[in-house]
Scaffold this motif. Structure first.
Motif, short mmCIF file in Angstrom:
data_model
loop_
_atom_site.label_atom_id
_atom_site.label_comp_id
_atom_site.label_asym_id
_atom_site.label_seq_id
_atom_site.Cartn_x
_atom_site.Cartn_y
_atom_site.Cartn_z
N MET A 112 0.83 -1.21 0.00
CA MET A 112 0.00 0.00 0.00
C MET A 112 0.86 1.26 0.00
O MET A 112 0.50 2.25 -0.63
N SER A 113 2.01 1.22 0.67
CA SER A 113 2.94 2.35 0.60
C SER A 113 3.40 2.54 -0.84
O SER A 113 3.61 3.67 -1.30
N GLY A 114 3.57 1.42 -1.55
CA GLY A 114 3.98 1.48 -2.95
C GLY A 114 2.96 2.24 -3.79
O GLY A 114 3.32 3.04 -4.66
N LEU A 115 1.67 2.00 -3.53
CA LEU A 115 0.63 2.72 -4.29
C LEU A 115 0.73 4.22 -4.03
O LEU A 115 0.66 5.03 -4.97
N ALA A 116 0.92 4.60 -2.76
CA ALA A 116 1.06 6.02 -2.42
C ALA A 116 2.31 6.59 -3.09
O ALA A 116 2.28 7.71 -3.63
N ALA A 117 3.40 5.81 -3.08
CA ALA A 117 4.66 6.29 -3.67
C ALA A 117 4.51 6.53 -5.16
O ALA A 117 4.97 7.54 -5.70
N VAL A 118 3.84 5.59 -5.84
CA VAL A 118 3.68 5.72 -7.29
C VAL A 118 2.78 6.93 -7.62
O VAL A 118 3.04 7.67 -8.57
N THR A 119 1.76 7.15 -6.80
CA THR A 119 0.90 8.33 -6.99
C THR A 119 1.72 9.61 -6.87
O THR A 119 1.63 10.52 -7.71
N ALA A 120 2.54 9.68 -5.80
CA ALA A 120 3.36 10.89 -5.58
C ALA A 120 4.42 11.02 -6.68
O ALA A 120 4.72 12.14 -7.13
N ALA A 121 4.98 9.89 -7.10
CA ALA A 121 6.06 9.93 -8.10
C ALA A 121 5.54 10.38 -9.46
O ALA A 121 6.26 11.03 -10.22
N ARG A 122 4.30 10.03 -9.76
CA ARG A 122 3.73 10.42 -11.05
C ARG A 122 3.74 11.94 -11.19
O ARG A 122 3.96 12.49 -12.25
N ARG A 123 3.51 12.60 -10.07
CA ARG A 123 3.46 14.06 -10.09
C ARG A 123 4.84 14.69 -10.03
O ARG A 123 5.06 15.78 -10.56
N THR A 124 5.79 14.01 -9.37
CA THR A 124 7.08 14.65 -9.08
C THR A 124 8.26 14.06 -9.86
O THR A 124 9.34 14.66 -9.88
N GLY A 125 8.09 12.86 -10.42
CA GLY A 125 9.19 12.23 -11.17
C GLY A 125 10.26 11.60 -10.29
O GLY A 125 11.32 11.20 -10.78
N VAL A 126 9.99 11.44 -9.00
CA VAL A 126 10.99 10.83 -8.10
C VAL A 126 11.01 9.31 -8.34
O VAL A 126 9.94 8.69 -8.43
N PRO A 127 12.19 8.69 -8.45
CA PRO A 127 12.23 7.23 -8.66
C PRO A 127 11.75 6.46 -7.42
O PRO A 127 11.95 6.92 -6.29
N VAL A 128 11.14 5.31 -7.66
CA VAL A 128 10.53 4.53 -6.56
C VAL A 128 11.22 3.17 -6.42
O VAL A 128 11.40 2.45 -7.40
#
Ligand code: UDP
Length: 405
Positions: A112-128
């Motif tokens: 579930m943290s991964g889902l939040a990370a991917v959501t945030a990364a989509r906006r910011t471009g940070v690698p996950v």
């Protein structure tokens, strides 16, 4: 590097031992501290589960814990958190590059943290980078209809494995499982969990014990899949020994705990209740005292993504008898640092424990090999250094591909 850890349900500030607090809490806390010691700037994002929590709390060893508003500010079981992960991710995505500087990398713990990370990364471009800690496929296989995970967990985990930049597996067994799920092998690296070998060491205070009575110690949340009932059943094959169970709610609340009541009733039914002692939750700083008091640490889970407690016992110089599942087949070397037996087989477990308790020389040899193995291959320092390399690699790839400014 500026590292964002996401651990949606497992705060590094929580005390392990309860139903949803265990190895992941310890893992995130220790890893964050080790990475901070290496000079990285670490923030751990976890869900706000009380209105009284401050926005950010310094971690004792360095770094910060940030409490993220996502869902009601009250404790919720982890299986009820999925509907709040969108808010969690959006909050991070808005904050990074605004109220907080953009992290170089985000490391998500649990799916579930991964889902939040991917959501945030989509906006910011940070690698996950993703660590699952436990996989829905394995849980479903073992728990069947008792599995309370959201039904779409397995699908989400598969999708995540393809969406993130790197998957960090904790053991060889997890790699096999991930490949079967369809996660590309070249995206997976193995970095095992670790142990603090300054805290978990052979010398130091020892919990009191009855002289002359062999002590079997077993540790963990009292959930069924940890196999405590198999350890209790095995006791019938081990005359005289006592079985000390550490974990669950605090000792004063054990009488109200359905798992504790189930184990006690089972021990009574088998006629071994006088040799089974449920201690309840022990604070992490006292765990080494309990390990040192034991002749053998028994870990009998039906399945185990990694399993910190055998490693902690090994670092304290205690031989281990464990079931041959998951991470235990990497950490415990059969015939060298302990013995491995098939899961859910109290007879094999009892025979192995009994033979080891009868053989002082073998116990001594296992103990010294166990300390060496824990110190050489499984420290958090080592895990942090390996992860530092993984993070640099994914940041480097993103920079050269121009995805991050
Ligand atoms: N632990 C603790 N107090 C307890 C029981 C467990 O501090 O009363 C700690 C234990 O030392 C270990 C973690 O909780 O660090 C349990 O991790 P493990 O990987 O064995 O199991 P999990 O709970 O993740 O399934």
């Amino acid at each position: 590097m500026r590292i964002a850890m996401i651990s949606e349900h497992a705060s590094p500030l929580a005390v392990p031992g309860g139903e949803d607090a265990g190895g992941q809490n310890t893992h995130v806390a220790q890893l964050s501290t080790a990475l901070a010691r290496d000079g990285h700037e670490v923030r751990v994002y976890t869900r706000r589960d009380s209105p009284d929590l401050p926005a950010a709390v310094p971690l004792p060893g360095g770094g910060y814990v940030v409490h993220v508003p996502a869902g009601p500010a009250e404790p919720l079981p982890k299986d009820a958190l999925l509907p709040h992960m969108g808010d969690f991710g959006r909050w991070l995505g808005e904050r990074w590059g605004g109220a907080e500087p953009l992290p170089d990398v985000v490391h998500a713990h649990f799916w579930m943290s991964g889902l939040a990370a991917v959501t945030a990364a989509r906006r910011t471009g940070v690698p996950v980078v993703q660590t699952y800690h436990a996989l829905g496929t394995v849980k479903r296989r073992h728990q069947g209809t008792m599995d309370t995970s959201p039904p779409r967990r397995i699908g989400y985990e598969r999708t995540l494995g393809r969406a993130v930049d790197r998957v960090v597996a904790q053991c060889a067994d997890e790699v096999r499982e991930l490949v079967r799920m369809g996660v590309p092998r070249n995206r997976i690296v193995v970095v095992p969990s670790g142990v603090d070998d300054e805290v978990f060491a052979p010398t130091g205070p020892v919990a009191p014990r009855e002289p002359g009575r062999p002590r079997i110690l077993t540790v963990g949340r009292l959930v069924e899949r940890k196999g405590f009932q198999d350890v209790i059943a095995a006791l019938r094959l081990i005359p005289d020994a006592e079985c000390v169970v550490v974990g669950g709610p605090p000792g004063a609340r054990l009488d109200d705990d359905p798992h504790a009541r189930r184990l006690r009733a089972f021990a009574v039914a088998l006629g071994v209740a006088d040799r089974v002692r449920l201690v309840g939750a022990v604070p992490p700083d006292q765990m080494p005292h309990w390990y040192r008091s034991a002749d053998v640490l028994v870990a009998a889970p039906w399945y185990e993504p990694f399993g910190l407690t055998p490693l902690e016992a090994m670092a304290c110089g205690v031989p281990v008898v464990a079931t041959a599942v998951g991470g235990l087949t990497d950490t415990v070397v059969h015939g060298l640092t302990g013995d491995l037996v098939p899961p859910r087989d109290p007879r094999a477990l009892g025979a192995a424990i009994h033979a080891l308790l009868e053989d002082r020389v073998r116990r001594f040899a296992y103990a010294s090999a166990a300390v060496d193995r824990a110190r050489q291959s499984y420290t958090w320092r080592r895990a942090a250094a390996q992860l530092g390399t993984v993070y640099s690699a994914v940041v480097g790839v993103r920079r050269t591909s121009g995805a991050v400014a």
